[in-house]
Design a protein around this motif. Sequence first.
Motif, PDB file in Angstrom:
ATOM      1  N   VAL A   1       8.316  -7.649  -2.736  1.00 13.88           N
ATOM      2  CA  VAL A   1       9.367  -8.381  -2.035  1.00 13.88           C
ATOM      3  C   VAL A   1       9.534  -7.830  -0.622  1.00 13.88           C
ATOM      4  CG1 VAL A   1      11.845  -8.849  -1.977  1.00 13.88           C
ATOM      5  CG2 VAL A   1      10.598  -9.009  -4.136  1.00 13.88           C
ATOM      6  N   ALA A   2       9.466  -6.514  -0.509  1.00 10.37           N
ATOM      7  CA  ALA A   2       9.626  -5.900   0.810  1.00 10.37           C
ATOM      8  C   ALA A   2       8.524  -6.364   1.760  1.00 10.37           C
ATOM      9  CB  ALA A   2       9.602  -4.375   0.674  1.00 10.37           C
ATOM     10  N   VAL A   3       7.306  -6.362   1.280  1.00  8.81           N
ATOM     11  CA  VAL A   3       6.189  -6.805   2.112  1.00  8.81           C
ATOM     12  C   VAL A   3       6.401  -8.249   2.546  1.00  8.81           C
ATOM     13  CG1 VAL A   3       3.737  -7.376   2.117  1.00  8.81           C
ATOM     14  CG2 VAL A   3       4.509  -5.194   1.166  1.00  8.81           C
ATOM     15  N   ASN A   4       6.791  -9.075   1.601  1.00  9.52           N
ATOM     16  CA  ASN A   4       7.042 -10.475   1.931  1.00  9.52           C
ATOM     17  C   ASN A   4       8.098 -10.616   3.016  1.00  9.52           C
ATOM     18  OD1 ASN A   4       5.186 -11.801   0.374  1.00  9.52           O
ATOM     19  ND2 ASN A   4       6.507 -11.827  -1.441  1.00  9.52           N
TER      20      ASN A   4
ATOM     21  N   ALA B   1       0.552  -4.470  -2.269  1.00  8.56           N
ATOM     22  CA  ALA B   1       1.005  -5.773  -1.777  1.00  8.56           C
ATOM     23  C   ALA B   1       0.506  -6.022  -0.354  1.00  8.56           C
ATOM     24  CB  ALA B   1       2.528  -5.844  -1.836  1.00  8.56           C
ATOM     25  N   ALA B   2       0.563  -4.976   0.452  1.00  7.26           N
ATOM     26  CA  ALA B   2       0.092  -5.115   1.828  1.00  7.26           C
ATOM     27  C   ALA B   2      -1.409  -5.408   1.847  1.00  7.26           C
ATOM     28  CB  ALA B   2       0.392  -3.845   2.618  1.00  7.26           C
ATOM     29  N   ALA B   3      -2.113  -4.698   1.007  1.00  9.19           N
ATOM     30  CA  ALA B   3      -3.565  -4.880   0.946  1.00  9.19           C
ATOM     31  C   ALA B   3      -3.921  -6.307   0.572  1.00  9.19           C
ATOM     32  CB  ALA B   3      -4.166  -3.898  -0.059  1.00  9.19           C
ATOM     33  N   SER B   4      -3.107  -6.900  -0.291  1.00  8.49           N
ATOM     34  CA  SER B   4      -3.404  -8.268  -0.718  1.00  8.49           C
ATOM     35  C   SER B   4      -3.263  -9.241   0.452  1.00  8.49           C
ATOM     36  CB  SER B   4      -2.472  -8.671  -1.863  1.00  8.49           C
ATOM     37  OG  SER B   4      -1.184  -8.975  -1.360  1.00  8.49           O
ATOM     38  N   PHE B   5      -2.624  -8.795   1.515  1.00 12.04           N
ATOM     39  CA  PHE B   5      -2.564  -9.620   2.726  1.00 12.04           C
ATOM     40  C   PHE B   5      -3.515  -9.072   3.800  1.00 12.04           C
ATOM     41  CE2 PHE B   5       1.537 -10.579   0.800  1.00 12.04           C
ATOM     42  CZ  PHE B   5       1.540 -11.959   0.874  1.00 12.04           C
ATOM     43  N   GLY B   6      -4.334  -8.143   3.400  1.00 13.64           N
ATOM     44  CA  GLY B   6      -5.279  -7.563   4.335  1.00 13.64           C
ATOM     45  C   GLY B   6      -4.646  -6.648   5.363  1.00 13.64           C
ATOM     46  N   LEU B   7      -3.481  -6.103   5.012  1.00 12.09           N
ATOM     47  CA  LEU B   7      -2.795  -5.238   5.976  1.00 12.09           C
ATOM     48  C   LEU B   7      -2.890  -3.770   5.589  1.00 12.09           C
ATOM     49  CD1 LEU B   7       0.442  -7.294   6.672  1.00 12.09           C
ATOM     50  CD2 LEU B   7      -1.565  -7.014   8.143  1.00 12.09           C
ATOM     51  N   ASN B   8      -2.987  -2.949   6.598  1.00  9.73           N
ATOM     52  CA  ASN B   8      -2.973  -1.516   6.392  1.00  9.73           C
ATOM     53  C   ASN B   8      -1.550  -0.976   6.467  1.00  9.73           C
ATOM     54  OD1 ASN B   8      -5.181  -0.191   5.634  1.00  9.73           O
ATOM     55  ND2 ASN B   8      -5.934   0.290   7.705  1.00  9.73           N
ATOM     56  N   VAL B   9      -1.341   0.163   5.857  1.00 13.04           N
ATOM     57  CA  VAL B   9      -0.010   0.768   5.902  1.00 13.04           C
ATOM     58  C   VAL B   9      -0.131   2.231   6.299  1.00 13.04           C
ATOM     59  CG1 VAL B   9       2.027   1.399   4.569  1.00 13.04           C
ATOM     60  CG2 VAL B   9       0.875  -0.766   4.103  1.00 13.04           C
TER      61      VAL B   9
END
Lengths: 338, 338
Positions: free
Chosen positions: A170-173, A205-213
Motif C-alpha cells: 500500500v505504501a508503494v502504491n 513491491a517496489a521491485a514489481s514496479f521495476g523500482l530500486n529502493v
Amino acid sequence: MSKSFVSANDVARHAGVSRSAVSRAFTPGASVSEDTRKRVMNSAQILGYHVNQLARGLMRSESGIVCLVVSEMDTPYRAQLVRAFSHELQKAGKISMLINTDRSDSGVDAALRQTLNYRADASILLSGLPDKAITKLCLDSGQRIVLINRDDNINGPFHINLNDHQAAKVAVNAFLRAGCRALAFVNSEVGTPSLMARENGFLAAAASFGLNVTVTRHGNTVYESGRHAAHSLLTSFDRPDAVFCVNDLMALGFIDSARQDFGVRIPEDLCVIGFDDIEQASWSSYELTTFAQPIDQIVQASLLWLSEAADTQNVKSQTFNAPLVWRKTVRGNHQQVS
Amino acid sequence: MSKSFVSANDVARHAGVSRSAVSRAFTPGASVSEDTRKRVMNSAQILGYHVNQLARGLMRSESGIVCLVVSEMDTPYRAQLVRAFSHELQKAGKISMLINTDRSDSGVDAALRQTLNYRADASILLSGLPDKAITKLCLDSGQRIVLINRDDNINGPFHINLNDHQAAKVAVNAFLRAGCRALAFVNSEVGTPSLMARENGFLAAAASFGLNVTVTRHGNTVYESGRHAAHSLLTSFDRPDAVFCVNDLMALGFIDSARQDFGVRIPEDLCVIGFDDIEQASWSSYELTTFAQPIDQIVQASLLWLSEAADTQNVKSQTFNAPLVWRKTVRGNHQQVS
DNA sequence: GAAACTTTTGCACACGCTTGCAAAATGCGT
DNA sequence: ACGCATTTTGCAAGCGTGTGCAAAAGTTTC
C-alpha cells in the motif's frame, strides 16, 4: 496493623453457617440456597471480607493473573498497547502483572520465571526479547501464551501478526500515485521480524514496479535514529523523493531533520509514510501519513482466545491489516488505497 | 498439559531430604547446611521446581506484590514513571501488578480491592483518581501506600510531592530575565493539587513583582487543550509574551498552534516553559525549556521507604525539586536560575 | 404418612508452602 | 571417651480456600 484480614471462617461464624457455605456463596454456580447466600453476603459486607485470591489460586486451576511482558513500555505505541490490554483484562476480571524486559540480562528470565511462580494463567508477550526457551518453559507449565508480532515458530501460543507485506505494498502504491520515483526505506538495526517484513515487503513491491529502493538502518527505532537516517539519506547526491519509515518515531525524527537541517519541504519535495499511528503523528507539526496499529483488534482477539476453553482453541494465529491513515506527508488525493 | 507443576515434596523425595529442608533451602537466612542446600538446589534444577509464591504468600506476611495504580498510562510522563517503577521493583525482587484507573466508574474500586485480594504488600498511586475511602481500606488491611503528587491529608501513606511553588518561582524569574512582562498561565480544567500548586505559585511569584497573569483553563492536560489555550490567549488584543504551561503536552500543543495559526515566533515573540520534560520536549521541532520530573528520585525514594521495616518508617513525606532544563523556548543566557 | 427424589449443608481432606519445637547430628574442649 | 553447646533436621500444625462425599433437610408423589 498486622494480620487484620478477615477470613471465611470469621464470616461463617458471624453468619451462623459452615465455612463451606461461605466458599460456595462466593463461587458462581455452586449449590447454595438463596437464603444462606444472602446471609453470607450480608455478613461479608459487614466484616469487610474478600476472598483471598492467593488461597483460591492455590486450589483452583486458574489464578486470574495475566502477565504483560514488555520492554520499552514508555514508547508511545507500546504504552498504548499496555494501556489497552490492562484495561480490557481488568474489565474481564483478570489482573495484570507487568514484566519489564528492558534489561537484556538474566533479570528478564528471572522475572518471567516469576510469572510461573505466581501461577499466572497466561502471558502476553509484547516484546521481542524473552528467550524462546523461557517461552517454552511457560508453555510446559500450562500457561497460555499470546505472541504479538513475533515469528517464533513454536506450537502452542496464539500468534498475532500484522500484515506487514500488505502495508508495504500500500505504501508503494501511495508513493507511486504521488508521482514519486526515488524510494527509500528507513529501518533500524534491531531487525525484529515485523520490521524486516516491512522492509522486504517494501522492496518486493517496489521491485514489481521495476523500482530500486535505498535502504538505511540506524540504531533503535527511536526519534534520534530517524534523524540519523535523514542525514545519511539527504546528504547523498540523488535524494529520495519518498521515504517509508519503519516506525513513527523514526519518521518524526526524519521529518524534523529533513526540514530543519536540509530545508526539504514535505510533502512537496519529499513524501513520508510511517507506521504505528502514535499520537504524535497527528500533531500539527507533523500530520504524518501512517499505518495505524489495530490495537483494539489485537487486544480483543487476544482476550477472546484466552477466554476460550483450552481444548477449544482451534485457531492458532491471526493476522490483521494496518490501515493507512492519510494525513499530509504524502501528496495526492486522500483516498483509501486498497 | 494440566497440573504439571512440581512441588516441594517432589524435590524432597528426589533429594532424599524432608519437605522442610526444601523450604528452608529456598528461604534466605534459614538454617540449612551448605551440603543439603546444594543437593536441594540441584534436584530443583533437574526437576524444574520453582517455589509457588501463592502458597508462600499465604504463610508469609509478604507476598512480594506491589500494585501500580495509574490512569492514562500512555501519556509520556506516566509511561516513563511506570517503566521506571516496574524496572526497579523487579530489580528489588518484587513483582508489579497494574491497576488501570482509566474508567472513573466503580471498576476502579473493584480493581483496587483486587489488590487486597491478592494481598499486595504495597500500592503506589500515580493517579489522582482512586477514592480516598479505598485508600483508607488498603491502609487498614496493612498495605503500605505511596502517594505521588496527591495531597490527601491522610496519615499512614508515604507522600511524595514536587516543589511546584519553587518551580513556578523559577519560571517567573526566567521570564523576567528574558524581558517578558505579559505573563500567562495555561492550565487544564482537571484541577489536580499539583497543577493548582503550579498555578498558584506562578501567580504568587508574579504578584511579588507586581505583575498580573492571564490564566486559562482548558480540557485535560493534553496536546489538544494546549492548542485551545493558544487560540484563546493569542486572539485577544494584548497577547502575552510569556506562557507557563502546566504540562509539556499542553505546551507543545500551544507552541504548534502559536506558530502555525498565529505566526508567532518562539522565543523571539513569545517565551514558553513547560513541565515534565517528556521526550517530545527535546525534539528539534520544539526544544522546549521545561521542568524535569525527578523520576529517578521519586522511584528511589519510594523503594527505599517500602524496604524499610514498618516500624522504622520515620519519614512520612518527601519533596523534590524539578530542575529547569534550558532549551530554546526562552530567550537569554542558558544559565541555571536558582 | 411413607417412599423416592432433589437440594442444601457440613465434614474432612487437599493445595503447597512456612515455621515453632524437639529430636538428631555435629563440633569442641577436656 | 564424655559432656556440653551448637547447628541441622524432621515432624506436625498451620495459612485460607475449593470440593467430593455422605448426611440432613426439603420436596414431590402415591
